[in-house]
Design an enzyme around this catalytic site. Structure first.
Site, PDB file in Angstrom:
ATOM      1  N   GLU A   2      13.873  15.975  35.511  1.00 24.65           N
ATOM      2  CA  GLU A   2      15.198  16.587  35.552  1.00 24.65           C
ATOM      3  C   GLU A   2      15.121  17.836  36.412  1.00 24.65           C
ATOM      4  OE1 GLU A   2      18.735  18.434  32.694  1.00 24.65           O
ATOM      5  OE2 GLU A   2      16.676  18.315  31.933  1.00 24.65           O
ATOM      6  N   GLU A  54      12.799  24.041  36.242  1.00 23.48           N
ATOM      7  CA  GLU A  54      13.754  25.147  36.191  1.00 23.48           C
ATOM      8  C   GLU A  54      13.236  26.293  37.054  1.00 23.48           C
ATOM      9  OE1 GLU A  54      16.716  27.534  35.844  1.00 23.48           O
ATOM     10  OE2 GLU A  54      16.848  25.579  34.855  1.00 23.48           O
ATOM     11  N   ASP A  74      11.176  25.862  42.252  1.00 20.78           N
ATOM     12  CA  ASP A  74      12.412  25.574  42.968  1.00 20.78           C
ATOM     13  C   ASP A  74      12.524  24.064  43.165  1.00 20.78           C
ATOM     14  OD1 ASP A  74      14.559  25.339  44.694  1.00 20.78           O
ATOM     15  OD2 ASP A  74      13.914  26.973  46.014  1.00 20.78           O
ATOM     16  N   ASP A 125      24.669  23.003  40.707  1.00 21.10           N
ATOM     17  CA  ASP A 125      25.615  23.904  41.380  1.00 21.10           C
ATOM     18  C   ASP A 125      26.397  23.100  42.413  1.00 21.10           C
ATOM     19  OD1 ASP A 125      26.901  25.894  42.930  1.00 21.10           O
ATOM     20  OD2 ASP A 125      25.295  27.316  42.502  1.00 21.10           O
ATOM     21  N   ASP A 164      30.719  18.031  35.745  1.00 17.07           N
ATOM     22  CA  ASP A 164      32.122  18.207  35.367  1.00 17.07           C
ATOM     23  C   ASP A 164      32.963  18.504  36.604  1.00 17.07           C
ATOM     24  OD1 ASP A 164      30.793  20.792  35.622  1.00 17.07           O
ATOM     25  OD2 ASP A 164      32.706  21.641  34.989  1.00 17.07           O
ATOM     26  N   THR A 184      23.552  17.572  27.832  1.00 20.21           N
ATOM     27  CA  THR A 184      22.943  18.839  28.224  1.00 20.21           C
ATOM     28  C   THR A 184      23.729  19.956  27.528  1.00 20.21           C
ATOM     29  OG1 THR A 184      24.359  19.387  30.109  1.00 20.21           O
ATOM     30  CG2 THR A 184      22.576  17.812  30.503  1.00 20.21           C
ATOM     31  N   GLU A 185      23.228  21.200  27.633  1.00 17.51           N
ATOM     32  CA  GLU A 185      23.955  22.322  27.049  1.00 17.51           C
ATOM     33  C   GLU A 185      25.341  22.475  27.683  1.00 17.51           C
ATOM     34  OE1 GLU A 185      20.363  24.236  28.545  1.00 17.51           O
ATOM     35  OE2 GLU A 185      20.324  22.177  27.859  1.00 17.51           O
ATOM     36  N   TYR A 186      25.379  22.426  29.018  1.00 18.90           N
ATOM     37  CA  TYR A 186      26.644  22.560  29.730  1.00 18.90           C
ATOM     38  C   TYR A 186      27.597  21.438  29.360  1.00 18.90           C
ATOM     39  CZ  TYR A 186      25.499  26.351  33.001  1.00 18.90           C
ATOM     40  OH  TYR A 186      25.218  27.565  33.565  1.00 18.90           O
ATOM     41  N   GLU A 187      27.065  20.235  29.286  1.00 19.04           N
ATOM     42  CA  GLU A 187      27.893  19.070  28.988  1.00 19.04           C
ATOM     43  C   GLU A 187      28.584  19.212  27.641  1.00 19.04           C
ATOM     44  OE1 GLU A 187      27.361  14.201  28.648  1.00 19.04           O
ATOM     45  OE2 GLU A 187      25.670  15.489  29.205  1.00 19.04           O
TER      46      GLU A 187
END
Length: 212
Positions: A44, A69, A96, A118, A154, A192-195
């Site tokens: 990921e 990450e 990166d 992003d 999203d 995911t957290e954002y999801e």
């Protein structure tokens, strides 16, 4: 994801080299040696606090997972969360995600996940989008033959751009979901957290998957 520097982050990272890799160049071509079992590797790019990659490792013990990450404080949170589970099929990397061909050998990876990357909406930033053709070339290099790619977002603009970019590259689309959480795919979906945050607000989640 912006997280303030945490004083405990670096000491925690330094204390757990068995789980957190800070110099991935040293492992190129030898990632299987960091896992208990030799199994297909999935990565990921941009794991955030690790919710997705940890849950995937729990759900699929027959697969080896690597979460990448770039932000140390965020990666440290993922490390703290991962340590609670003691998963033999999970490794975390501070690096990166734009330099994957420096970290992984050709054909070393089975599947790549791009979760809520992003969107870089401005045209002048197109080359920074993780589905720009230069990134797709790198993905194809490190993936096994007919290796898979999955994207969730999203952002409708990024999703539409990615569909066109992947199609132009010759990518074979297998699934396209315009409203993931109101589809049959939702039953097996790992958030995911954002999801979770976005879906709770009623925002539509887009997903595509396929292979090179």
């Amino acid at each position: 994801m912006r997280v303030r520097n945490k004083t405990w982050a670096e000491p925690l990272i330094e204390a757990h080299p068995e789980l957190m890799v800070t110099d991935p160049l040293q492992n190129k071509g030898n990632w299987q040696e960091r896992f208990k079992e030799k199994q297909p590797i999935q990565i990921e790019i941009g794991m955030g606090k690790g919710q997705f990659i940890i849950q995937m490792a729990l759900k699929y013990p027959h697969i080896n997972f690597i979460g990448i990450e770039i932000q140390h404080s965020v990666g440290a949170i993922a490390l703290k969360n991962a340590l609670k589970e003691k998963l033999p099929n999970l490794q975390l990397v501070l690096a990166d995600g734009a330099n994957l061909d420096e970290y992984f050998d050709n054909g070393e990876i089975k599947r790549i996940y791009l979760n809520f990357s992003d969107p870089w909406p401005k045209k002048r930033h197109e080359k920074r989008r993780l589905t720009y053709k230069s990134f797709l070339h790198v993905y194809q290099e490190i993936l096994v033959e007919h290796g898979a790619l999955e994207l969730k977002t999203d952002n409708q603009g990024l999703f539409e751009y990615s569909l066109v970019s992947l199609n132009n590259y010759g990518f074979v689309l297998e699934d396209v979901f315009l409203d993931l959480h109101h589809s049959d795919e939702a039953l097996e979906n790992v958030e995911t957290e954002y999801e979770h945050k976005f879906s709770e607000k009623g925002q539509r989640i887009y997903k595509l998957s396929g292979h090179f």
